[in-house]
Design a protein around this motif. Structure first.
Motif, PDB file in Angstrom:
ATOM      1  N   PHE A 109       0.761  -1.151   0.025  1.00  0.00           N
ATOM      2  CA  PHE A 109       0.144   0.035   0.011  1.00  0.00           C
ATOM      3  C   PHE A 109       0.848   1.513  -0.112  1.00  0.00           C
ATOM      4  N   ALA A 110       2.033   1.084   0.592  1.00  0.00           N
ATOM      5  CA  ALA A 110       2.960   2.305   0.713  1.00  0.00           C
ATOM      6  C   ALA A 110       3.698   2.555  -0.883  1.00  0.00           C
ATOM      7  N   GLU A 111       3.598   1.775  -1.765  1.00  0.00           N
ATOM      8  CA  GLU A 111       4.060   1.791  -3.098  1.00  0.00           C
ATOM      9  C   GLU A 111       3.240   2.988  -3.756  1.00  0.00           C
ATOM     10  N   PRO A 112       3.952   3.565  -4.844  1.00  0.00           N
ATOM     11  CA  PRO A 112       3.295   4.592  -5.640  1.00  0.00           C
ATOM     12  C   PRO A 112       2.055   4.082  -6.354  1.00  0.00           C
ATOM     13  N   TYR A 113       2.129   2.657  -6.912  1.00  0.00           N
ATOM     14  CA  TYR A 113       0.880   2.442  -7.680  1.00  0.00           C
ATOM     15  C   TYR A 113       0.700   0.754  -7.163  1.00  0.00           C
ATOM     16  N   PRO A 114       0.297   0.637  -6.148  1.00  0.00           N
ATOM     17  CA  PRO A 114      -0.155  -0.775  -5.261  1.00  0.00           C
ATOM     18  C   PRO A 114      -0.798  -1.708  -6.478  1.00  0.00           C
ATOM     19  N   GLU A 115      -1.863  -0.958  -7.225  1.00  0.00           N
ATOM     20  CA  GLU A 115      -2.617  -1.859  -8.187  1.00  0.00           C
ATOM     21  C   GLU A 115      -1.825  -2.608  -9.194  1.00  0.00           C
ATOM     22  N   ARG A 132      -5.196   6.423   3.225  1.00  0.00           N
ATOM     23  CA  ARG A 132      -5.148   5.743   2.022  1.00  0.00           C
ATOM     24  C   ARG A 132      -5.009   4.106   2.210  1.00  0.00           C
ATOM     25  N   GLY A 133      -4.225   3.716   3.042  1.00  0.00           N
ATOM     26  CA  GLY A 133      -3.884   2.271   3.503  1.00  0.00           C
ATOM     27  C   GLY A 133      -5.173   1.682   3.886  1.00  0.00           C
ATOM     28  N   ALA A 134      -6.025   2.294   4.627  1.00  0.00           N
ATOM     29  CA  ALA A 134      -7.262   1.685   4.995  1.00  0.00           C
ATOM     30  C   ALA A 134      -8.283   1.553   3.870  1.00  0.00           C
ATOM     31  N   LEU A 135      -8.152   2.580   3.052  1.00  0.00           N
ATOM     32  CA  LEU A 135      -9.149   2.746   1.831  1.00  0.00           C
ATOM     33  C   LEU A 135      -8.528   1.612   0.705  1.00  0.00           C
ATOM     34  N   TYR A 136      -7.181   1.299   0.573  1.00  0.00           N
ATOM     35  CA  TYR A 136      -6.714   0.357  -0.369  1.00  0.00           C
ATOM     36  C   TYR A 136      -7.242  -0.997  -0.073  1.00  0.00           C
ATOM     37  N   LEU A 137      -6.952  -1.334   1.356  1.00  0.00           N
ATOM     38  CA  LEU A 137      -7.649  -2.674   1.822  1.00  0.00           C
ATOM     39  C   LEU A 137      -9.248  -2.694   1.783  1.00  0.00           C
ATOM     40  N   ALA A 138     -10.089  -1.793   2.140  1.00  0.00           N
ATOM     41  CA  ALA A 138     -11.314  -1.973   2.041  1.00  0.00           C
ATOM     42  C   ALA A 138     -11.723  -2.114   0.594  1.00  0.00           C
ATOM     43  N   LEU A 139     -10.922  -1.569  -0.374  1.00  0.00           N
ATOM     44  CA  LEU A 139     -11.279  -1.862  -1.795  1.00  0.00           C
ATOM     45  C   LEU A 139     -10.866  -2.961  -2.174  1.00  0.00           C
ATOM     46  N   LEU A 140      -9.784  -3.772  -1.754  1.00  0.00           N
ATOM     47  CA  LEU A 140      -9.312  -4.893  -2.112  1.00  0.00           C
ATOM     48  C   LEU A 140     -10.268  -5.956  -1.874  1.00  0.00           C
ATOM     49  N   THR A 141     -11.000  -5.664  -0.775  1.00  0.00           N
ATOM     50  CA  THR A 141     -11.883  -6.601  -0.204  1.00  0.00           C
ATOM     51  C   THR A 141     -13.449  -6.706  -0.681  1.00  0.00           C
ATOM     52  N   TYR A 142     -13.542  -5.485  -1.634  1.00  0.00           N
ATOM     53  CA  TYR A 142     -14.987  -4.783  -1.817  1.00  0.00           C
ATOM     54  C   TYR A 142     -15.974  -5.879  -2.369  1.00  0.00           C
ATOM     55  N   ASN A 143     -15.276  -6.506  -3.553  1.00  0.00           N
ATOM     56  CA  ASN A 143     -16.030  -7.419  -4.445  1.00  0.00           C
ATOM     57  C   ASN A 143     -16.193  -8.879  -3.596  1.00  0.00           C
TER      58      ASN A 143
END
Length: 418
Positions: free
Chosen positions: A222-228, A270-281
């Motif tokens: 999540f700390a990377e510029p483009y974790p996706e 950002r980290g919290a959002l990234y994780l929430a979106l990773l599990t969103y589906n």
């Protein structure tokens, strides 16, 4: 053949004042007959001509004692010591330094933390994760700046390869699987062919690693510029399914993460959002299981739970027109991160507008009258006070009252307190 000397690169790429500090550290080490080296990612970044932000030091001697003495000399920063691993760190303004005693490692079983014992620099470099992180630079006065590369790291840097040092590497420490993908995507490299074969073979070893250590690796992603990019590659290799069988990268994750970077500059948010979106589906139940497997704290777990709860109510925000009080009632009480996650994923323009209306304006609306004021005009303590304040707030949100006098008049006309 003459060895490469990186002294000039160190002067250009290190934080201001770092070389002066390292000279003092080297003198203290020399007085005790110890040798000291810059190692790991700092050397890699010097060779890539990138800024060196974190200074990793390897000491052929007592790194913990050297760190303690350095902290006293600096008279600033926070010293942290990890005796089982023979390491210490100093976090000071503009300077992060990690001290490690040169050591070897042994693993009692896959996924276990290593047992360490002091050794020479050669042994220390050969126990590391990848060749590009297994180089050192001498900080000793006799050969200051000299590159030391036993494992072919410089050649792999030039070739753009991520290569482990031996066949057992991923079995010893399966978190290296996540790191291999992370470095590959950050640097624009490729995982070396044999390394990729071993990685695929040892994917199941990820399930031997504690949730806490996997969580740390995800936080690094999540700390990377483009974790996706990391998650896209990891999904292609089947890595996320080792977190949960139904966890796969959402098709829109890259677009969602780009939106996150536009709406949030705070790293923790950002980290919290990234994780929430990773599990969103995933299902809410599967998301809970991921939270449990990673050992997330209560706050992070609540954010993911709230994200899924609000997700199930988004259709109510797609009506037009909606009274401001109705928007407020739907969204109030949810964690901001959960609201932002659903704002990020919403396809409906109406839903996005209503959420933005809440975030930008409605959540800041307050009544001028408080509970004490209602008691002062004769209302009794109890549920009636709360109900009156809720009605007042709804009236304020919908523009029915605008001033304190309006609120007092509205209360009288509504029958509260009679």
């Amino acid at each position: 053949m003459k060895r490469l000397n990186l002294a000039q690169q160190m002067a250009r790429r290190m934080p201001a004042g770092a070389l002066g500090t390292l000279e003092k550290v080297e003198k203290a080490a020399c007085q005790r007959g110890w040798r000291i080296y810059l190692a790991g990612g700092a050397v890699r970044d010097l060779l890539l001509r990138r800024p060196v932000l974190d200074i990793d030091l390897v000491v052929e001697g007592d790194a913990v004692q050297l760190a303690v003495e350095t902290a006293k000399t600096l008279k600033a920063g926070r010293l942290t010591i990890h005796p089982p691993f023979l390491t210490a760190s100093i976090r000071a303004p503009g300077l992060n330094m990690d001290f490690a005693t040169a050591r070897t490692e042994s693993y009692t079983c896959p996924g276990a933390l290593p047992s360490v014992r002091p050794a020479k620099l050669d042994d220390d470099l050969r126990r590391r994760d990848f060749s590009i992180n297994a180089m050192a630079v001498s900080l000793n006065s006799a050969d200051f700046g000299t590159l030391i590369d036993y494992c072919g790291g410089q050649a792999d840097l030039k070739a753009g390869l991520i290569r482990v040092l031996h066949e057992e590497s991923f079995r010893d420490d399966a978190t290296r699987i996540w790191r291999a993908v992370r470095y590959e995507q950050r640097l624009g490299f490729a995982i070396e062919r044999q390394t990729l074969t071993w990685l695929r073979h040892d994917l199941d070893k990820l399930q031997t690693v504690s949730g806490e250590r996997i969580r740390h690796e995800l936080e690094c992603v999540f700390a990377e510029p483009y974790p996706e990019k990391v998650f896209r590659r990891a999904t292609g290799l089947g890595i996320p399914k080792k977190l949960h069988p139904r966890l796969t990268m959402p098709r829109d994750l890259a677009r969602w993460y780009a939106r996150v970077r536009r709406v949030s500059t705070d790293k923790k948010t950002r980290g919290a959002l990234y994780l929430a979106l990773l599990t969103y589906n995933t299902s809410a139940a599967a998301a809970k299981q991921v939270c449990a497997s990673l050992g997330l704290d209560k706050k992070a777990t609540r954010i993911i739970d709230a994200t899924h709860s609000l997700k199930s109510r988004l259709d109510a925000l797609d009506d037009h027109p909606l009274q401001p009080s109705a928007i407020y009632q739907i969204l109030n009480g949810y964690a901001e991160e959960a609201i932002l996650a659903n704002l990020t994923t919403a396809r409906s323009g109406m839903v996005r507008r209503n959420i933005r209306f809440y975030l930008d304006e409605l959540r800041y609306v307050k009544t001028e009258l408080a509970g004490g004021d209602l008691l002062a005009i004769g209302m009794k303590k109890g549920p009636q006070i709360k109900a009156a304040l809720e009605y007042l707030l709804a009236a304020r949100l919908d523009g029915e009252v605008r001033t304190r006098r309006d609120e007092e008049k509205w209360l009288k006309e509504s029958g509260f307190g009679n």
